[in-house]
Design an enzyme around this catalytic site. Sequence first.
Site, PDB file in Angstrom:
ATOM      1  N   GLY A  95      41.323  21.960  30.156  1.00 33.75           N
ATOM      2  CA  GLY A  95      42.313  22.896  30.678  1.00 33.75           C
ATOM      3  C   GLY A  95      43.043  23.648  29.581  1.00 33.75           C
ATOM      4  O   GLY A  95      43.127  24.883  29.601  1.00 33.75           O
ATOM      5  N   VAL A 141      53.749  14.056  21.951  1.00 29.78           N
ATOM      6  CA  VAL A 141      55.016  14.488  22.542  1.00 29.78           C
ATOM      7  C   VAL A 141      55.676  13.277  23.176  1.00 29.78           C
ATOM      8  O   VAL A 141      55.056  12.563  23.971  1.00 29.78           O
ATOM      9  CB  VAL A 141      54.780  15.595  23.581  1.00 29.78           C
ATOM     10  CG1 VAL A 141      56.099  16.036  24.204  1.00 29.78           C
ATOM     11  CG2 VAL A 141      54.063  16.776  22.939  1.00 29.78           C
ATOM     12  N   GLU A 196      26.927   6.300  35.525  1.00 25.03           N
ATOM     13  CA  GLU A 196      26.215   6.760  34.336  1.00 25.03           C
ATOM     14  C   GLU A 196      26.189   5.688  33.249  1.00 25.03           C
ATOM     15  O   GLU A 196      25.174   5.471  32.594  1.00 25.03           O
ATOM     16  CB  GLU A 196      26.841   8.071  33.825  1.00 25.03           C
ATOM     17  CG  GLU A 196      26.651   9.184  34.849  1.00 25.03           C
ATOM     18  CD  GLU A 196      27.160  10.550  34.424  1.00 25.03           C
ATOM     19  OE1 GLU A 196      26.569  11.552  34.858  1.00 25.03           O
ATOM     20  OE2 GLU A 196      28.157  10.613  33.689  1.00 25.03           O
ATOM     21  N   ASP A 240      43.817  17.207  35.127  1.00 29.62           N
ATOM     22  CA  ASP A 240      43.954  15.870  35.711  1.00 29.62           C
ATOM     23  C   ASP A 240      45.399  15.446  35.946  1.00 29.62           C
ATOM     24  O   ASP A 240      45.686  14.696  36.886  1.00 29.62           O
ATOM     25  CB  ASP A 240      43.337  14.815  34.778  1.00 29.62           C
ATOM     26  CG  ASP A 240      41.823  14.800  34.834  1.00 29.62           C
ATOM     27  OD1 ASP A 240      41.235  15.748  35.382  1.00 29.62           O
ATOM     28  OD2 ASP A 240      41.230  13.832  34.318  1.00 29.62           O
TER      29      ASP A 240
END
Lengths: 437, 437
Positions: A20, A84, A175, A305
């Site tokens: 993102g 942060v 996977e 997310d």
Amino acid sequence: METENNSKFPKLVIIGGGFGGIELAKHLDDKPVDIIMLDKHNYHTFQPLLYQVATGGLEADSIAFPLRKIFEGQKNFRFRIAEVTKIRPGDNSIDTTIGEIKYDYLVIATGSTTNFFGNKQIEHFSMPMKSIPEALNLRSMILQNLEEAILQNGKEAREPYMNFVVVGAGPTGVELSGAIAELRNHILHKDYPELNKDEMKVYLVEGLPKVLQVMSEQASSKSTEFLKEIGVEVLTNVTVKDYDGKEIKLGDGKSIKTHNVIWSAGVMGQVIDGLPKEGIVKGNRIQTDEINRVNGQTNIFAIGDVAAIITPDTPKGHPGVAQVAIQQGTHLAKNLIKIIDGQPAEPFKYNDKGSLATIGRNKAVADIGKIRFQGFFAWLVWMFVHLISLAGFRNRVVVFINWIGSYFSYNGGTRLIIRKFIREEIVATEHLPKAND
Amino acid sequence: METENNSKFPKLVIIGGGFGGIELAKHLDDKPVDIIMLDKHNYHTFQPLLYQVATGGLEADSIAFPLRKIFEGQKNFRFRIAEVTKIRPGDNSIDTTIGEIKYDYLVIATGSTTNFFGNKQIEHFSMPMKSIPEALNLRSMILQNLEEAILQNGKEAREPYMNFVVVGAGPTGVELSGAIAELRNHILHKDYPELNKDEMKVYLVEGLPKVLQVMSEQASSKSTEFLKEIGVEVLTNVTVKDYDGKEIKLGDGKSIKTHNVIWSAGVMGQVIDGLPKEGIVKGNRIQTDEINRVNGQTNIFAIGDVAAIITPDTPKGHPGVAQVAIQQGTHLAKNLIKIIDGQPAEPFKYNDKGSLATIGRNKAVADIGKIRFQGFFAWLVWMFVHLISLAGFRNRVVVFINWIGSYFSYNGGTRLIIRKFIREEIVATEHLPKAND
């Protein structure tokens, strides 16, 4: 400090260099904003292929891309390695490990981390796989436990070292369990001729009635079939009660002796302190409006997310997948320009391009629009899509060579223990050198 | 325990999977010996290219090869991850981290480690580069210090982060300082546009009157010229007095403020406890006879960097280079078969194939027999020789692609901080997570 604004443009701080954050910053190239991106790593992780790093199929460098290099030449972009610690909406500032940073606009794109649903014991003893260091730790654990197995006397002593339990049958669990099974099928007898292939067991444990819950019925049933073909024992409708590093206790009363438990049963948003608690919804995600603006804030946004656009159409927010993050990043870039220009922003609409999951060496399942297909052709599509996705980055050729090599030789990858996994008394993530995270 | 001998053949224990150990074991394929190789890592390190890993030009996986994979299919070979803590010549046994192991023949091929000549302060604060974890730590240190430099206010504050001092101008020091200079010349302005190229300095400090002391006069003077061309400040006849993590004090009374000191000024043999002290000669090497048999022992041998065949022709033993280790490994394989057959062994003769060192991106110096040449053609030879040397291993194609890519783009490699380097108060190797060694 160098992070102070000395540009005439509004200052946009992006927390996180995932899918993102990258799309957002890329789409603001040459636009009138001054971008600073913060991430605790100096690289972007191509998470969909982490399981291949964990199982020695790909090198870490093949799926990690230095953020500075991705943004080479973008004049309005700066990068800093920082974590942060607090957001101060009232002051338009954040506290970070490199000091306070002011912003005009803040975008939280911190992604998700493993959710152990509060079970400290499981968190302590099982292995997550959401980052490169975690994937490398997992690789080391797998290889070191096979080395340990060789040193044991008798089948019973070897058992906990040779049982592998993957918890959670989402795409990652499917996977990963497939890749571990292929390691057993094609590598074990070559690398570890002392070990008996039949003693190595791979379990995939899922609390829901089926694997790949988020995909179609066909994808789910075919992937179960493919998993069984390559020797994964699929346990659905089975929850995990507890795990002490030696034995995993299942909800059906059974238990499996194992030092290898990999937890891929859930994720949760990586929320930073400082936003009102009531804005945090299920899955530890930050609720936003339809333009990804954090509820109650004017200049703070969240994407990917960690964000949840909650509407009647999306009561739980969008799925936590790369496609959503990428589209929200791209969309927010356009909206930010509009907002800066004083124009109305447009609501985000998710364009679901479909889902893919690969099982083992050359099979996959695909739901693309209303089309569902499975098997070798789906695997070719999977490979093509992932190579295309890597296009923006380096290493596509290297990844391709590795995959082609593995396909024909059944023996690609380099099974190196580079980050040594530490087993003290017990297997525990806490014992891993935190310093390397 | 699985390491017990259940073969009718004599049991050969090889300590170390470096160049010497590998050649020895390879040349005993199908021979009537039962081989067990021990190494603390599960991979072989191709040391001549370590400096490229340290400077982000190559991935660790490209120069590290799993030992199990190298010996795939060799029936008389077994591998164990273990460290040897003591040799007990009287018992024909060794103590290891996985228990006691008996041998009929023992070969010590443990190689060398960094020699700080007893200066604990320098050992504490400077970075060695003799293993993959050390090279990755060094890479992280370089990148993290550039990140730190960005956060500083003013040139003076940036100085210690942007001064790089390589101590020791042997091939490693020359290659490493050249690679760091190229990083500055071609990468810095792209990855770190905030930093001024002219503020980054690379020093190569050598106590002897010239660089590449072991090579010819031409190689030495040309390499100095090449180094200066790419901006390495070469300080010869200058010793290092001390280093406190902040400032390095030189023998000429000058000092350089730096958090980046890389120590490549010496190596010493990695001797294991248990052999008579009087058999350990200069450089911490084990003295052997001309068939590489440890003095005073009948069935213990030493090869490669840790061994010194001391004769009138080789008063200090052979040079500690890969070629010697490879040839001694090959030769000892033949001799061991003879010894087992009761035939006389033949003395080792070193066939010096010449020396190469690369400087920067496309220059090298070469001494091959009586032929000396330098420059681009020497670099092509260097590249060819190294690719051929990698032939026995995987990844030659990947390395080649990386090199070609770097050559044309000036921008290969992935500058990832995977193993984070820890700076507490000070720069110190002791602060690195020991767990990963």
